[in-house]
Structure formats: structure tokens, C-alpha cells
Scaffold this active site. Structure first.
Site: not given
Length: 455
Positions: A94, A137, A182, A306, A308, A364
């Protein structure tokens, strides 16, 4: 990759139990990067100045005044990096395209910049690695920011032109396109609180910038699908579950979900903004024109997520909340709590909340840690090894409970320029010595490779 991982490293990525949906033959495993964070070659071959070039040059914005001028020098070393991907056994890579590299200030194609991405795709194709390509991005051409950036509705149409160009140029060679990575970070951190480029800090500006990101996504989709009908087309959102400190903090969870998750997902999947967001931010509603929400809410082939960490929140009023910093928990060098159960929880939450939830890809997931090459030439990143294993286990549980997930990408392939934190925070499976550009696969990379071989 001549170095062999320790037994502990290999054990850290144990195979999922028999019958786990992670063993599906069509499940995609990969890793990712982004253009400004790794490419370097800042002003080479006609690349324009980006908002991140400008932000990095502004005193006090980036740790140690670092920048992406050289980064990982991927622009010149991409074939070496793709060879590393092949050694790891990745199904897919990616990456993002740098808008300033592929168009000039008049909006005309820059052939040299486009050729770089064609050569990168050639290298991936030679090694049988699928391309997952993100169009934006965060590295907006500075000349477009000078015209108002994402506060200017016209930029949504310029983005659609850019998306049209790139999907025509690269058609038939990309497995999955994402319009944005994002938009929450780009809009809120860039225009709402100033932590990221271009550094504006007004909440209403963040809300308007978000609307124009999402509008740009919707405007771009028809041409993208017409140009490259064999590819998947979607968008990537950063998401996080919230947990109350006490049962009395349920309203805080609702507000956090509106702010962090529904701000992006409700327009895409319901054609409306969450009302709770405007309770949290009264008077910040963006200007929305007729048909905008219908344009935004076109069906997606997939949704990238994504993940985290989680948020723990407490109510501070009927329509306000604050974050609580739990003590005694494991944290990464980003000061983010390691909480793999949150991945399962947020996936199952979205399955409950959105009847039309498209197939998902974990685009991610990873952690920043203190990584150094030891005397033996190895990087024993124990925390990352455990982090990936525990999150794969959480992902497997969510899939067993009926969540449709099609792929998983570790962030990131390489240590890179970590935005306002410069080069201090290392997320990579592969260690990069930024002085020599030497690449050293960490033990997490070798363990990931061993895990993939077991399939």
C-alpha cells in the site's frame, strides 16, 4: 534477509488456530507507506512544493526542524525496497501518490513524476505483489493551498481531475484505489487544531475542510470506476473505540464516536453528518449544498480502517468530554496504549451500526518503538512482534463473529518521516539508518515473513 530471527521472535507471530478466517486464500497481507514520508527527491523531476515542505520549513512545527527532503530516498531506491517486500512474502503493498509530483501548477500531467509510479508498479508486478494505491495522503501542492486549500470548494473538483488523470494513467495495474487516507487527520489536524500542515487552527475550518475532502471523494469516484473498472475503489479512515470511565460517562462515548468515527463514516454510509458532532461543536456546521451528501454517499467497494489504540473518556458536561490517561498500561513511543481488544470491538461496533457496511480492509495497524541495530546487526523489536500477534488474534475473533474483513496491512514497511515528530518515532518493519540509507529488517519483519510462509 540473511539474519535469522530468534526463537522468541518466531514464536511471537504464532499461526492462528485451525479454521481461522485469516487462513483464507483470498485474504491479503501486506504493509504500507506514504509518499512524503519515504520518497525524498523533494524537488526532483518537476515535483512541486507541498504543504508539508512549507510546514517543515516553519520554525517550531516539526521536531528538530526535520523534513522529508530525503526521507528514505525511496524515489531512487524503490526497486531495493520492493525486493525487500518480496523477501518478506507480502501479498500487497500500500503506497500513496504525491499529487505535487504528477501535475504541474497549471494542472497538466508531469510525465517524469507519473513515470516514477509506473516504474514502481513494474517492479511490483515483476515480483507478484498487488498494488493498493492511495491518491491523497496529505501532501497537497502548495499552490493549491495558496488558493484556499481544503477550505476552497473548488479544490474538490481539482482533486477529481487529479484522480481522473492517475486512474487513466495507471489503469489495469492497481488492485485497489483509495481516494483519501485519513481525512480526519488531514481536515482536523490540518485545519482544526494546527498540529499538521497547513497548520490552521479553527474548528469550523476543520469541519468545512472535512466536507470538501468527502465531496472530493464523491466527485472522483465515477471517473475512477469508469477508468479502472477492474479495481476496487474506496476510502481509508482512522478509527478508534471509546470506553467510559464509569457508566455515567456514556454520553462521553457517544460524543467521542461522533468526533472520531461517525464524522467520516456517517456521511459515507448514511449520507448525513452525526448530529452529536454539532452538539459537541455548536456553530461549526459546514456549508453543504444541494446533492452534496448524495455525491458523498456513493457505494464503496471496500472501506479501509486504520487502527492503533482506544480512547478512555469522561463526561465534563452534557455535551462535552475529556480523555483519561489510564495508568499502568503498556504504551508505545507515541504514548498510545496497546489495546488489541479495541480492534475487535470497533469492527463489531461498525457491523452493528451500519447495515450497508462494505467489506473492510485493515489498512494500517502497528506501533512505534525504540528500535536500534545491536552489535550482532539485528533489531529485536519485541514490542512490535507482540503487538502484531495480539492484533491479528483480535482481528481473527472479529471475523469469526461475522465481520467481513478482506486484508491486513502492517504500518509501516520502513521507518520513515513521522510528520510533526520527524524521524524520532519508528514504525517500520524495516529499520532505516537515515544517514546511510541502510535497510535492516527487524525481527518483527522476519517473524511476519515466517508467519506468511506458514500459509
Amino acid at each position: 534477509m540473511s539474519k535469522q530471527p530468534s526463537l522468541a521472535a518466531l514464536a511471537a507471530l504464532v499461526a492462528p488456530p485451525a479454521g481461522s478466517p485469516l487462513w483464507r486464500k483470498d485474504f491479503v497481507f501486506g504493509s504500507g507507506t506514504s509518499s512524503y514520508q519515504i520518497e525524498g527527491a523533494a524537488f526532483e523531476d518537476g515535483r512541486l512544493r507541498s504543504i508539508w515542505d512549507s510546514f517543515c520549513a516553519t520554525p517550531g512545527k516539526v521536531l528538530r526542524a526535520e523534513n522529508g527532503d530525503v526521507a528514505c530516498d525511496h524515489y531512487h531506491r524503490f526497486d531495493e525496497d520492493v525486493a525487500l517486500m518480496a523477501d518478506l512474502g507480502l501479498d500487497a503493498y500500500r503506497f500513496s501518490i504525491a499529487w505535487p509530483r504528477v501535475m504541474d501548477e497549471a494542472g497538466r500531467p508531469n510525465a517524469k513524476g507519473i513515470d516514477f509510479y509506473k516504474r514502481l508498479l513494474d517492479s511490483l508486478e515483476r515480483r507478484g505483489i498487488k498494488a493498493y494505491v492511495t491518491l491523497y495522503h496529505w501532501d497537497l501542492p502548495q499552490n493549491l493551498e495558496d488558493r484556499g486549500g481544503w477550505l476552497n470548494r473548488e479544490l474538490a473538483y481539482r482533486f477529481a481531475d487529479y484522480a481522473d488523470l492517475m486512474t487513466r494513467e495507471l489503469r489495469g495495474r492497481v488492485a485497489a484505489w483509495a481516494t483519501f487516507n485519513e481525512p480526519w487527520c488531514s481536515a482536523y489536524l490540518g485545519y482544526g487544531n494546527g498540529h499538521h500542515a497547513p497548520g490552521h487552527a479553527q474548528l469550523r475550518w476543520g469541519a468545512q475542510a472535512m466536507h470538501h475532502h468527502l465531496l472530493a471523494h464523491g466527485l472522483a469516484l465515477p471517473a475512477m470506476r469508469a477508468n479502472d473498472p477492474g479495481a476496487q475503489h474506496g476510502l481509508v479512515a482512522n478509527v478508534s473505540p471509546a470506553y467510559p470511565v464509569t457508566p455515567a460517562d456514556a454520553r462521553a462515548v457517544t460524543l467521542f464516536n461522533a468526533y472520531q468515527n461517525a464524522w467520516v463514516l456517517d456521511p459515507l454510509l448514511r449520507g448525513e453528518y452525526p448530529a452529536d458532532l454539532w452538539a459537541l461543536w455548536p456553530g461549526c456546521e459546514p456549508l453543504v449544498l444541494t446533492d452534496d451528501m448524495a455525491t458523498i454517499a456513493q457505494p464503496l467497494d471496500y472501506l479501509g480502517l486504520n487502527y492503533y489504540s482506544r480512547a478512555v473518556v469522561r463526561s465534563t458536561g452534557p455535551d462535552s468530554f475529556t480523555w483519561v490517561h489510564p495508568e499502568g498500561v503498556e504504551r508505545t513511543t507515541m504514548d498510545w496504549e496497546v489495546y488489541p481488544q479495541g480492534l475487535q470491538d470497533i469492527l463489531e461496533q461498525f457491523k452493528r451500526d451500519y447495515a450497508n457496511l462494505p467489506p473492510l480492509v485493515i489498512t494500517e495497524n502497528g506501533c512505534a518503538s525504540q528500535d536500534e541495530v545491536d552489535a550482532s546487526g539485528q533489531v529485536d523489536d519485541t514490542q512490535r512482534q507482540t503487538y502484531v500477534r495480539s492484533h491479528l488474534e483480535a482481528l481473527s475473533r472479529a471475523m469469526q463473529n461475522g465481520v467481513d474483513v478482506r486484508g491486513y496491512f502492517v504500518w509501516s514497511l520502513l521507518d520513515n518521516f513521522e510528520w510533526a515528530f520527524g524521524y524520532e518515532r519508528r514504525f517500520g518493519l524495516v529499520h532505516v539508518d537515515f544517514e546511510t540509507q541502510r535497510r535492516t529488517p527487524k525481527l518483527s519483519a522476519l517473524a511476519y515473513a515466517d508467519f506468511l510462509k506458514q500459509r
